[in-house]
Motif scaffolding. Structure first.
Motif, PDB file in Angstrom:
ATOM      1  N   ALA A   1      40.928  66.115  45.781  1.00  0.00           N
ATOM      2  CA  ALA A   1      41.998  67.120  45.725  1.00  0.00           C
ATOM      3  C   ALA A   1      42.713  67.133  47.071  1.00  0.00           C
ATOM      4  O   ALA A   1      42.169  66.637  48.068  1.00  0.00           O
ATOM      5  N   VAL A   2      43.929  67.653  47.095  1.00  0.00           N
ATOM      6  CA  VAL A   2      44.684  67.785  48.348  1.00  0.00           C
ATOM      7  C   VAL A   2      44.977  69.270  48.570  1.00  0.00           C
ATOM      8  O   VAL A   2      45.922  69.820  48.000  1.00  0.00           O
TER       9      VAL A   2
ATOM     10  N   HIS B   1      45.253  72.325  51.611  1.00  0.00           N
ATOM     11  CA  HIS B   1      45.371  72.609  53.048  1.00  0.00           C
ATOM     12  C   HIS B   1      45.406  74.112  53.287  1.00  0.00           C
ATOM     13  O   HIS B   1      45.858  74.873  52.430  1.00  0.00           O
TER      14      HIS B   1
ATOM     15  N   ASN C   1      46.505  76.385  49.687  1.00  0.00           N
ATOM     16  CA  ASN C   1      47.035  75.904  48.409  1.00  0.00           C
ATOM     17  C   ASN C   1      47.111  74.383  48.412  1.00  0.00           C
ATOM     18  O   ASN C   1      46.920  73.736  49.450  1.00  0.00           O
ATOM     19  N   GLY C   2      47.327  73.862  47.210  1.00  0.00           N
ATOM     20  CA  GLY C   2      47.366  72.416  47.094  1.00  0.00           C
ATOM     21  C   GLY C   2      47.293  71.978  45.648  1.00  0.00           C
ATOM     22  O   GLY C   2      47.627  72.755  44.741  1.00  0.00           O
ATOM     23  N   VAL C   3      46.864  70.741  45.451  1.00  0.00           N
ATOM     24  CA  VAL C   3      46.920  70.143  44.114  1.00  0.00           C
ATOM     25  C   VAL C   3      45.585  69.493  43.741  1.00  0.00           C
ATOM     26  O   VAL C   3      44.936  68.856  44.566  1.00  0.00           O
TER      27      VAL C   3
ATOM     28  N   ASN D   1      44.275  67.384  40.225  1.00  0.00           N
ATOM     29  CA  ASN D   1      44.640  66.881  38.884  1.00  0.00           C
ATOM     30  C   ASN D   1      46.040  67.300  38.456  1.00  0.00           C
ATOM     31  O   ASN D   1      46.244  67.660  37.295  1.00  0.00           O
ATOM     32  N   GLY D   2      46.963  67.332  39.381  1.00  0.00           N
ATOM     33  CA  GLY D   2      48.339  67.689  39.038  1.00  0.00           C
ATOM     34  C   GLY D   2      48.577  69.193  38.968  1.00  0.00           C
ATOM     35  O   GLY D   2      49.718  69.648  38.931  1.00  0.00           O
ATOM     36  N   LYS D   3      47.490  69.974  38.947  1.00  0.00           N
ATOM     37  CA  LYS D   3      47.614  71.439  38.810  1.00  0.00           C
ATOM     38  C   LYS D   3      47.728  72.093  40.184  1.00  0.00           C
ATOM     39  O   LYS D   3      47.135  71.646  41.167  1.00  0.00           O
ATOM     40  N   TYR D   4      48.444  73.183  40.207  1.00  0.00           N
ATOM     41  CA  TYR D   4      48.622  73.937  41.443  1.00  0.00           C
ATOM     42  C   TYR D   4      47.421  74.869  41.662  1.00  0.00           C
ATOM     43  O   TYR D   4      47.058  75.657  40.787  1.00  0.00           O
TER      44      TYR D   4
ATOM     45  N   GLU E   1      52.362  86.323  40.885  1.00  0.00           N
ATOM     46  CA  GLU E   1      53.453  85.362  40.660  1.00  0.00           C
ATOM     47  C   GLU E   1      52.902  83.984  40.318  1.00  0.00           C
ATOM     48  O   GLU E   1      53.401  83.299  39.427  1.00  0.00           O
ATOM     49  N   VAL E   2      51.872  83.576  41.052  1.00  0.00           N
ATOM     50  CA  VAL E   2      51.281  82.254  40.831  1.00  0.00           C
ATOM     51  C   VAL E   2      50.679  82.169  39.430  1.00  0.00           C
ATOM     52  O   VAL E   2      50.881  81.183  38.708  1.00  0.00           O
TER      53      VAL E   2
ATOM     54  N   GLN F   1      53.122  81.738  36.764  1.00  0.00           N
ATOM     55  CA  GLN F   1      53.711  80.395  36.794  1.00  0.00           C
ATOM     56  C   GLN F   1      52.706  79.330  36.324  1.00  0.00           C
ATOM     57  O   GLN F   1      52.981  78.136  36.375  1.00  0.00           O
ATOM     58  N   GLY F   2      51.525  79.808  35.878  1.00  0.00           N
ATOM     59  CA  GLY F   2      50.521  78.874  35.357  1.00  0.00           C
ATOM     60  C   GLY F   2      49.683  78.197  36.429  1.00  0.00           C
ATOM     61  O   GLY F   2      48.984  77.214  36.156  1.00  0.00           O
ATOM     62  N   GLY F   3      49.734  78.706  37.651  1.00  0.00           N
ATOM     63  CA  GLY F   3      48.896  78.151  38.713  1.00  0.00           C
ATOM     64  C   GLY F   3      47.477  78.680  38.635  1.00  0.00           C
ATOM     65  O   GLY F   3      47.229  79.708  37.999  1.00  0.00           O
TER      66      GLY F   3
END
Lengths: 203, 203
Positions: free
Chosen positions: B54-55, B57, B92-94, B96-99, B128-129, B132-134
């Motif tokens: 995962a990425v 930070h 925050n980060g990514v 599998n493409g998900k936030y 808010e996140v 937005q589906g995060g």
């Protein structure tokens, strides 16, 4: 030949008193009131958040804090700190559950975009984000023309590679026009990059 | 009774010179070498990045810069700046493409987690996140027990609502145990929160 006013008085050219050059006020055009790219994007992101379209923020500027004073009865004051090189891009957030990540840069050059606007850490970060399935791009502004382009990170990486292999240290404007997408400046939002994501079916 | 050394010399209690109290060095235990939760998470995120898992930070600490000196031939020095309240969560980060988006906090309290560790901006950001589906959660550490919990933001928001409606200003440890997930401290990675995301099928 002497120039005379209609009343017959002789016109004399007077020396104007010397003074510091005054910058002409910029002519206000639609969508450009002398704002920087960062201000445009902050406006845009605020618009997206308020309309519940996306949640994207600019990251704070990274600083290395060395000395802090704690005065009695008032807020802590940072007395010595230094700017640090960012290890990531400046903007990230979420749109439709997907991770969005981008960097925004402007250039005064009329003909090409210098790659020195980016640094190796940011390029590595973009690769990592792409490998993780995140949406990654750059927003490039030619300030001379008020032209803003959306360029997917995969293209930026290709031009970066070309430089690392001894090629040119910039992307020509023509290359950006061919590989990127012009974003017309608007009022609300200022720079509608989400529209490009939709058009490209990236999310 | 007089105390005497083996050589017969009389022992005299001497006053030690006064000095600032010295903290005892912390005893090193597996997974805890006196690291803060932030250090644990920086380690964890570095591990995730290096293994291409995962990425994620930590965002830089937001500061309001007031005065900067530009000495000749050396780096710019920030001479006056102030800490600003964060408008988002810290991490925050990514994946599998998900936030992915979270906040991490620790408490010394043995029985409950005070909600004053969060502020309204962060709570709004979490809402808010989620809209937005995060993927949004908090990592809560009880330092007294070295216990770390993963709690989905939806639960935190419910406890926040309870407080806003006049209820208690903290979450009891029992409530966290019931609604959250204990993350056992490890070595690599230190705090394997991605494992919880996988187990909960959140990504």
């Amino acid at each position: 030949m002497d120039i005379k006013y209609p009343n017959g008085k002789k016109f004399e050219r007077k020396e104007l008193p010397k003074q510091a050059p005054v910058n002409k006020p910029k002519i206000e055009t639609y969508g450009n009131r002398g704002m920087t790219l960062e201000e445009y994007l902050n406006d845009t992101n605020q618009f997206y958040r308020e309309r519940k379209i996306a949640v994207i923020h600019k990251k704070p500027t990274p600083v290395q804090i060395v000395q802090v004073d704690y005065p009695k009865r008032s807020a802590a004051v940072i007395k010595e700190a230094y700017f640090k090189l960012a290890s990531t891009t400046d903007y990230n957030g979420v749109y439709n559950g997907k991770y969005i990540d981008f960097e925004a840069k402007e250039t005064k050059s009329p003909t090409s975009f210098p790659l020195k606007n980016f640094h190796q850490h940011q390029i590595s970060h973009m690769k990592e984000v792409m490998a993780q399935g995140g949406i990654c791009f750059v927003i490039l502004m030619f300030t001379k023309y008020d032209e803003v382009f959306f360029l997917e990170a995969k293209h930026l990486l290709a031009f970066w590679e070309r430089m690392m292999n001894g090629g040119r240290k910039s992307i020509t404007k023509q290359e950006i026009e061919q590989n990127g997408h012009l974003i017309s400046l608007g009022f609300q939002p200022r720079i509608d990059y989400i529209k490009i994501l939709d058009a490209l079916n990236l999310c």
